[in-house]
Design a protein around this motif. Sequence first.
Motif, PDB file in Angstrom:
ATOM      1  N   PHE A  29      -0.868  -1.528   9.003  1.00 26.18           N
ATOM      2  CA  PHE A  29      -0.095  -1.646  10.212  1.00 26.18           C
ATOM      3  C   PHE A  29       1.407  -1.776   9.556  1.00 26.18           C
ATOM      4  N   ARG A  30       1.129  -2.533   8.523  1.00 27.73           N
ATOM      5  CA  ARG A  30       2.663  -2.865   7.995  1.00 27.73           C
ATOM      6  C   ARG A  30       3.086  -1.781   6.999  1.00 27.73           C
ATOM      7  N   MET A  72     -10.617   2.726  -2.916  1.00 23.60           N
ATOM      8  CA  MET A  72      -8.869   2.505  -2.869  1.00 23.60           C
ATOM      9  C   MET A  72      -8.567   3.976  -3.228  1.00 23.60           C
ATOM     10  N   ALA A  73      -9.080   4.725  -3.999  1.00 27.42           N
ATOM     11  CA  ALA A  73      -8.691   6.170  -4.378  1.00 27.42           C
ATOM     12  C   ALA A  73      -8.626   6.842  -3.082  1.00 27.42           C
ATOM     13  N   GLY A  74      -9.984   6.627  -2.442  1.00 29.85           N
ATOM     14  CA  GLY A  74     -10.114   7.402  -1.082  1.00 29.85           C
ATOM     15  C   GLY A  74      -9.198   7.178  -0.015  1.00 29.85           C
ATOM     16  N   GLY A  75      -8.812   5.924   0.074  1.00 28.30           N
ATOM     17  CA  GLY A  75      -7.839   5.249   1.013  1.00 28.30           C
ATOM     18  C   GLY A  75      -6.472   6.072   0.741  1.00 28.30           C
ATOM     19  N   ALA A  76      -6.040   6.035  -0.303  1.00 26.23           N
ATOM     20  CA  ALA A  76      -4.797   6.865  -0.906  1.00 26.23           C
ATOM     21  C   ALA A  76      -4.968   8.163  -0.692  1.00 26.23           C
ATOM     22  N   ALA A  77      -6.011   8.907  -0.836  1.00 24.66           N
ATOM     23  CA  ALA A  77      -6.128  10.320  -0.594  1.00 24.66           C
ATOM     24  C   ALA A  77      -6.238  10.572   0.951  1.00 24.66           C
ATOM     25  N   LEU A  78      -6.810   9.793   1.488  1.00 24.28           N
ATOM     26  CA  LEU A  78      -6.740   9.853   3.106  1.00 24.28           C
ATOM     27  C   LEU A  78      -5.373   9.800   3.699  1.00 24.28           C
ATOM     28  N   GLU A  79      -4.727   8.935   2.989  1.00 26.02           N
ATOM     29  CA  GLU A  79      -3.175   8.677   3.641  1.00 26.02           C
ATOM     30  C   GLU A  79      -2.576   9.867   3.392  1.00 26.02           C
ATOM     31  N   ARG A  80      -2.569  10.407   2.180  1.00 26.20           N
ATOM     32  CA  ARG A  80      -1.938  11.554   1.471  1.00 26.20           C
ATOM     33  C   ARG A  80      -2.143  12.925   2.295  1.00 26.20           C
ATOM     34  N   LEU A  81      -3.415  12.968   2.429  1.00 25.13           N
ATOM     35  CA  LEU A  81      -4.244  14.225   2.865  1.00 25.13           C
ATOM     36  C   LEU A  81      -3.917  14.430   4.616  1.00 25.13           C
ATOM     37  N   VAL A  82      -4.417  13.255   5.207  1.00 25.69           N
ATOM     38  CA  VAL A  82      -4.576  13.330   6.857  1.00 25.69           C
ATOM     39  C   VAL A  82      -3.530  12.494   7.278  1.00 25.69           C
ATOM     40  N   LEU A 188       3.532   4.171   0.702  1.00 21.26           N
ATOM     41  CA  LEU A 188       2.372   4.198   1.945  1.00 21.26           C
ATOM     42  C   LEU A 188       0.946   4.436   1.365  1.00 21.26           C
ATOM     43  N   SER A 189       0.771   5.401   0.375  1.00 22.95           N
ATOM     44  CA  SER A 189      -0.547   5.719  -0.320  1.00 22.95           C
ATOM     45  C   SER A 189      -1.130   4.433  -0.704  1.00 22.95           C
ATOM     46  N   LEU A 190      -0.277   3.508  -1.309  1.00 29.92           N
ATOM     47  CA  LEU A 190      -0.745   2.290  -1.934  1.00 29.92           C
ATOM     48  C   LEU A 190      -1.255   1.119  -0.741  1.00 29.92           C
ATOM     49  N   GLY A 191      -0.499   1.356   0.221  1.00 32.03           N
ATOM     50  CA  GLY A 191      -0.961   0.377   1.564  1.00 32.03           C
ATOM     51  C   GLY A 191      -2.190   0.944   1.916  1.00 32.03           C
ATOM     52  N   TRP A 192      -2.683   2.050   1.912  1.00 28.74           N
ATOM     53  CA  TRP A 192      -3.764   2.500   2.536  1.00 28.74           C
ATOM     54  C   TRP A 192      -4.993   2.178   1.442  1.00 28.74           C
ATOM     55  N   ALA A 193      -4.678   2.395   0.172  1.00 27.31           N
ATOM     56  CA  ALA A 193      -5.467   2.199  -0.926  1.00 27.31           C
ATOM     57  C   ALA A 193      -5.827   0.603  -0.789  1.00 27.31           C
ATOM     58  N   LEU A 194      -4.939  -0.261  -0.727  1.00 27.42           N
ATOM     59  CA  LEU A 194      -5.256  -1.602  -0.557  1.00 27.42           C
ATOM     60  C   LEU A 194      -6.271  -2.078   0.504  1.00 27.42           C
TER      61      LEU A 194
END
Lengths: 293, 356
Positions: A29-30, A72-82, A188-194
């Motif tokens: 959210f942040r 974490m890698a998946g989260g960052a990828a998800l943010e970037r791609l989707v 932003l990707s880092l936020g999703w990764a964390l």
Amino acid sequence: MNQLLEQIASGIGTGAIYASVALALVLVFRSTGIINLAQGEMAMFSTFIAWQLNQVGIPIWGAIAIAIVLSMAGGAALERLVIRPFRNRDELSIVIVTLGLFLVFNSVAGAIWGYTIHSFPNPLPGGVLEIGSFRVTLATVGTLLIVLAATVLLFVLFQRTKIGLAMRAAVDNPLSSKLVGIPTGLVLSLGWALAAGMGALSGVLVAPQLFLEPNMMFGVLIYSFAAATLGGWDSPLGAVIAGVLLGVCQNLAATYIPAIGSDLTIAFALGLILLVLLVRPTGLFGSKEVTRV
Amino acid sequence: MSALPLRVSPARARVLQRFAVAAVILVGLALPFMLTKFTLFQASLILALAIGILGLNLLVGYGGQVSLGHGFFIALGGYTSAILMTTAGWDFFPSLIAVAVISGGAGLLLGFPALRLRGLYLALATLALAVSTVPVLRRFEELTGGVQGIRVPRAAWLTESPLGRDATIYYIVLIAAILAAWFVSRVVSGYSGLAIATVKSNEIVARSQGINTARWKTVLFAFSGMLAGLSGAFTVLTVGFIAPESVGVMLSIYLLAGVVIGGLGSVSGAFIGAIVVHLLPQLAADVSPGLSGTIFGAAILLIMFLMPGGFVELVKRLFRRVLVVDAGRTRPPSTDGPATPVETQTVEPGTEKVAG
């Protein structure tokens, strides 16, 4: 009296798990300003990965560590791609996008690992800690310590490092942040990764109690959503405190108010939160939104 | 191709719009003569669902208030209708009045705490309702039939109807859906539409213009709850059965998905949204039973990606290729430069007036 203390202690154990998922929700959210409905399913998927790694012979802590890194890698990828392609859309649309992710993760996990329950090895020692006549399981203590440690790490990251400063700046004012050279996209990707890493951690902590299956995180997600709301969506510490409080309340209500029973505890807990929200509409630790006319 | 797009005056456009609506209604009326019994049953379900999505759209799309709990109102309406028809022995139509009053009243009651809550906090409050629905239904077993649910026997007038049972149900739900669409488009146009639009875009401005923001918000909640409740009652009429599993948390989330996929703040979008959220999971299951969730989820992602603003935006964009509404009074139809297209929606000129 002892029973009361023990109920509180085990409530804290459950609450710590709500707290960790709530923390993941707050992180997303942040950084992106949305609630990620798929957070629980992502955690479930990570837990399956840890389980699968353990099945092929990797020791459980190693499997968990690998799963967290992969998540974490998946989260960052998800943010970037989707998620990134929807950046300029209204928040509601992005929430529906996360609903799509929710369905995909749930169904893919079901297709790969099936809907039968698997038992997940408990990474924490099984014993009981006795202080006088007060007894608490080591698993509860361990869960709480792990979640607290993760919270402290995140707090330090956000408040004491340059990366944290960049993350806070990017959310607060994306345009100015870009102008001063902050790579807002990376942030932003880092936020999703964390958040994905935090979710993976909560998944492996909750799996020994709930059994591993594709739908295991849905109930947890609702409690965590409640915890994040109670704590205030812009306060990670608030989310943790509220998560623990919620776990304790839920446990006490189920034990001491027989009329509620196990079925209605969730309704009871949410009702309590609503009462709190009516007095403090921005949660316990949230800051009030100020609008300029 | 040089003749396209056609330019028409706003008055002409309104006439054309009426014709389009009439054509859709005519097709709707003719459907029972073209479809099999089962497809007709599906059509009735979609129309009943559309009434609920219309209600939610009134709140979310027009009012700007998020609700993750409209499944609660569907359950409330469905169960009220089912209990009245079985235990109390009422007929279907009088039960509708009770459903409208009870679910509208519940919406009004929810509107009061909602006045203090905003955004995610309101989302949680409404989610709490959705989450509590199933456990509460299971708990009060004597009234709700518990996990078994309630089976509603078909009334004599329905089984002996000369049109046949399924066609009769379909026509009832169709007329209800048309009335609901008419009702919502009345609420969101004229003075009330202006007030709602202003409350949505800026509450402080609304208050400074003498609009009672609290009243409009609670009214929206009441209308929205009422429509969702009626949607539940019509679903029960169609299926003849209601059980807790059909009104779980996911129903509320699918309703919201229907609103967003169809198009926020659009009456016709609610119908498209209903078709999508009802048929897409079935189609996905036909393609591959094991991966139906993946296909459904991926389809949602794709729709959201390809159609910002929902299906309705897409339809509008296609229409603009063929037809441009020209505000003829302000500038004459130009032969070279493209004139600014003016939306045909009735709310639009109003919002301009407020902003100016």
